[in-house]
Design a protein around this motif. Structure first.
Motif, PDB file in Angstrom:
ATOM      1  N   GLY A  97      29.890  18.839  -8.403  1.00 22.76           N
ATOM      2  CA  GLY A  97      31.048  19.207  -9.206  1.00 22.76           C
ATOM      3  C   GLY A  97      31.191  20.707  -9.384  1.00 22.76           C
ATOM      4  N   LEU A  98      30.077  21.388  -9.645  1.00 23.86           N
ATOM      5  CA  LEU A  98      30.124  22.837  -9.833  1.00 23.86           C
ATOM      6  C   LEU A  98      30.601  23.556  -8.582  1.00 23.86           C
ATOM      7  N   LEU A  99      30.224  23.037  -7.411  1.00 20.28           N
ATOM      8  CA  LEU A  99      30.563  23.682  -6.149  1.00 20.28           C
ATOM      9  C   LEU A  99      31.827  23.107  -5.503  1.00 20.28           C
ATOM     10  N   GLY A 100      32.402  22.094  -6.133  1.00 18.99           N
ATOM     11  CA  GLY A 100      33.637  21.530  -5.606  1.00 18.99           C
ATOM     12  C   GLY A 100      33.459  20.793  -4.294  1.00 18.99           C
ATOM     13  N   LYS A 101      32.282  20.193  -4.099  1.00 18.53           N
ATOM     14  CA  LYS A 101      32.017  19.449  -2.865  1.00 18.53           C
ATOM     15  C   LYS A 101      31.975  17.951  -3.140  1.00 18.53           C
ATOM     16  N   GLU A 102      32.113  17.176  -2.081  1.00 18.72           N
ATOM     17  CA  GLU A 102      32.147  15.718  -2.243  1.00 18.72           C
ATOM     18  C   GLU A 102      30.814  15.168  -2.727  1.00 18.72           C
ATOM     19  N   ALA A 103      29.725  15.749  -2.283  1.00 17.49           N
ATOM     20  CA  ALA A 103      28.410  15.204  -2.618  1.00 17.49           C
ATOM     21  C   ALA A 103      27.365  16.302  -2.523  1.00 17.49           C
ATOM     22  N   ALA A 104      26.191  16.018  -3.060  1.00 19.43           N
ATOM     23  CA  ALA A 104      25.056  16.948  -2.981  1.00 19.43           C
ATOM     24  C   ALA A 104      23.776  16.137  -2.936  1.00 19.43           C
ATOM     25  N   ALA A 105      22.756  16.697  -2.325  1.00 20.28           N
ATOM     26  CA  ALA A 105      21.447  16.057  -2.248  1.00 20.28           C
ATOM     27  C   ALA A 105      20.378  17.036  -2.707  1.00 20.28           C
ATOM     28  N   PHE A 106      19.455  16.544  -3.520  1.00 18.44           N
ATOM     29  CA  PHE A 106      18.343  17.364  -4.013  1.00 18.44           C
ATOM     30  C   PHE A 106      17.248  17.429  -2.954  1.00 18.44           C
ATOM     31  N   PHE A 107      16.665  18.611  -2.784  1.00 22.13           N
ATOM     32  CA  PHE A 107      15.560  18.823  -1.857  1.00 22.13           C
ATOM     33  C   PHE A 107      14.431  19.534  -2.591  1.00 22.13           C
ATOM     34  N   PRO A 108      13.185  19.269  -2.198  1.00 18.59           N
ATOM     35  CA  PRO A 108      12.074  19.964  -2.857  1.00 18.59           C
ATOM     36  C   PRO A 108      12.025  21.450  -2.546  1.00 18.59           C
ATOM     37  N   THR A 109      12.557  21.876  -1.373  1.00 18.68           N
ATOM     38  CA  THR A 109      12.557  23.294  -1.016  1.00 18.68           C
ATOM     39  C   THR A 109      13.857  23.666  -0.319  1.00 18.68           C
ATOM     40  N   GLY A 110      14.198  24.937  -0.414  1.00 20.01           N
ATOM     41  CA  GLY A 110      15.370  25.427   0.291  1.00 20.01           C
ATOM     42  C   GLY A 110      15.163  25.471   1.792  1.00 20.01           C
ATOM     43  N   THR A 111      13.947  25.769   2.227  1.00 17.89           N
ATOM     44  CA  THR A 111      13.644  25.785   3.658  1.00 17.89           C
ATOM     45  C   THR A 111      13.974  24.444   4.289  1.00 17.89           C
ATOM     46  N   MET A 112      13.577  23.367   3.615  1.00 18.68           N
ATOM     47  CA  MET A 112      13.869  22.030   4.115  1.00 18.68           C
ATOM     48  C   MET A 112      15.367  21.748   4.074  1.00 18.68           C
TER      49      MET A 112
END
Length: 407
Positions: free
Chosen positions: A94-109
């Motif tokens: 919602g904050l980024l105005g995208k359809e969906a988001a997924a949580f990841f343990p690291t940004g590299t991944m």
């Protein structure tokens, strides 16, 4: 033992020779210096920013004291990405105005997964990016070694790429990755018009646009646009929860629903489908609630601090002090000084230990002969500093720098 003698003893620990005459490695010497710097930061009465990760376990756990304000703690805990994890993903989308988001343990991944998913869609594993981008400098060639991607450098100049460079890049690419801000160039951002042109240039070449937005949260002041409008220029965006938001860790990938669904499959394959993640996720929700609204204030005050630093160094007879950029684009920026990095690091630590005021909390590196460079961050603690406070701290610091005749 006098204060001076005690300081000499501490400095002696950092010399390249130990008592038995053996030289210690640079790694060991830097490890000792980091330990001393962390201790000084924890004990200093005044700092511009006190990184949470330097705190004790008790202090870090206190981050969750108000967790009930960001999520119902009577809900079941998460298992393999449900519950509170899904709540965070929905909030970020919602904050980024995208359809969906997924949580990841690291940004590299998160970024590897995003870019390999785009490579599958575009049919091109080449990723156009800056030579100073995080995957090129800090990830041990993970793009090529793990994800099978092929980095293509748009430029190595210490600035953001230009639309013309993207248009005239002499080989095809499937994705343009932009790091916003570009940390290793001084936390630099393009202008809004330049960013729009960059995105347009990539699409003219039938490429998708991905934002490495680890620090995108604090870019709104510079761009003069809300997060949603900034993120709308990209097909996908990665954001971090521990850099600017002071969480325990973690990242999110936001974009089209189909891309995010595929990304969760690759997250599992990469070993990122963690059993329970509620402490990290709650800290991320707390950061979005507490820190995100304050970031614009940090950015504006960083400009006050940067100007006072320049004035302080000029008053101390050090006109060749470079604050970069002159007006910070975010709440972080670089300071360059014409000294050996080790000498500057020692002066910074002595100032903190002897005065209780720590002007520079980060380490110093040597980008060239007789040059020292550090990063300055202004957070909640720094808002208490006036320009006069900064200038006074500069005077204390420069008084401990080696005299030119001593170098």
């Amino acid at each position: 033992m006098s204060d001076t003698a005690g300081q000499d003893a501490r400095d002696a620990e950092l010399e390249e020779r130990v008592s038995d005459g053996e030289r210690i490695s640079d790694g060991e010497r830097h490890k000792r210096l980091r330990k001393r710097r962390a201790a000084a930061c924890r004990s200093a009465e005044r700092v511009l920013a006190r990184p949470g990760f330097l705190g004790t376990l008790r202090e870090r756990l206190a981050l969750l004291d108000g967790a009930r304000e960001v999520y119902d703690l009577d809900e079941s805990s998460d298992m393999y990405g449900n519950g509170v994890v899904e709540a965070l993903e929905e909030k970020v989308a919602g904050l980024l105005g995208k359809e969906a988001a997924a949580f990841f343990p690291t940004g590299t991944m998160a970024q590897q997964v995003a870019l390999r998913c785009w490579a599958g869609r575009t049919g091109d594993p080449a990723v156009a990016l800056h030579a100073l981008a995080h995957p090129e400098v800090h990830e041990r060639h993970a793009f090529s070694q793990v994800a099978g991607l092929r980095p293509v450098r748009v430029t190595s100049e210490p600035r953001q790429p230009t639309a013309e460079e993207v248009r005239t890049l002499d080989e095809p690419f499937g994705t343009l990755m932009l790091e916003l801000p570009l940390r290793d160039a001084g936390f630099l951002l393009p202008t809004w018009e330049e960013l729009v042109e960059l995105a347009d240039a990539a699409r003219e070449r039938d490429a998708v646009v991905h934002f490495d937005g680890a620090r995108l949260w604090e870019s709104t002041v510079h761009f003069g646009r809300p997060l949603e409008e900034i993120a709308d220029l990209a097909d996908s965006v990665y954001v971090s929860f521990y850099k600017s938001l002071a969480g325990y860790g973690g990242a999110a990938l936001a974009g089209p629903r189909e891309l995010v669904e595929e990304a969760t499959t690759w997250r599992h394959r990469y070993g990122g489908n963690v059993f329970q993640q509620f402490p990290t996720v709650l800290s991320a929700l707390a950061g979005l609630e507490r820190e995100l609204p304050r970031l614009p204030e940090y950015v504006r005050h960083a400009r006050v601090v940067a100007a006072a630093l320049r004035e302080g160094f000029a008053a101390a007879g050090l006109p060749w002090c470079h604050v970069h950029p002159a007006e910070p684009h975010t709440h972080e920026f670089q300071v360059w000084l014409p000294y050996e990095a080790d000498a500057v690091a020692q002066a910074a630590l002595r100032t903190a230990e002897e005065t209780g005021t720590m002007l520079f909390t980060s380490g110093w590196d040597a980008p060239g002969p007789r040059l020292a460079r550090t990063e300055v961050s202004v957070r909640a603690e720094g808002l208490e500093w006036t320009a006069d406070d900064v200038r006074a701290a500069v005077a204390d610091f420069t008084a401990r720098l080696p005299k030119k005749t001593d170098e």
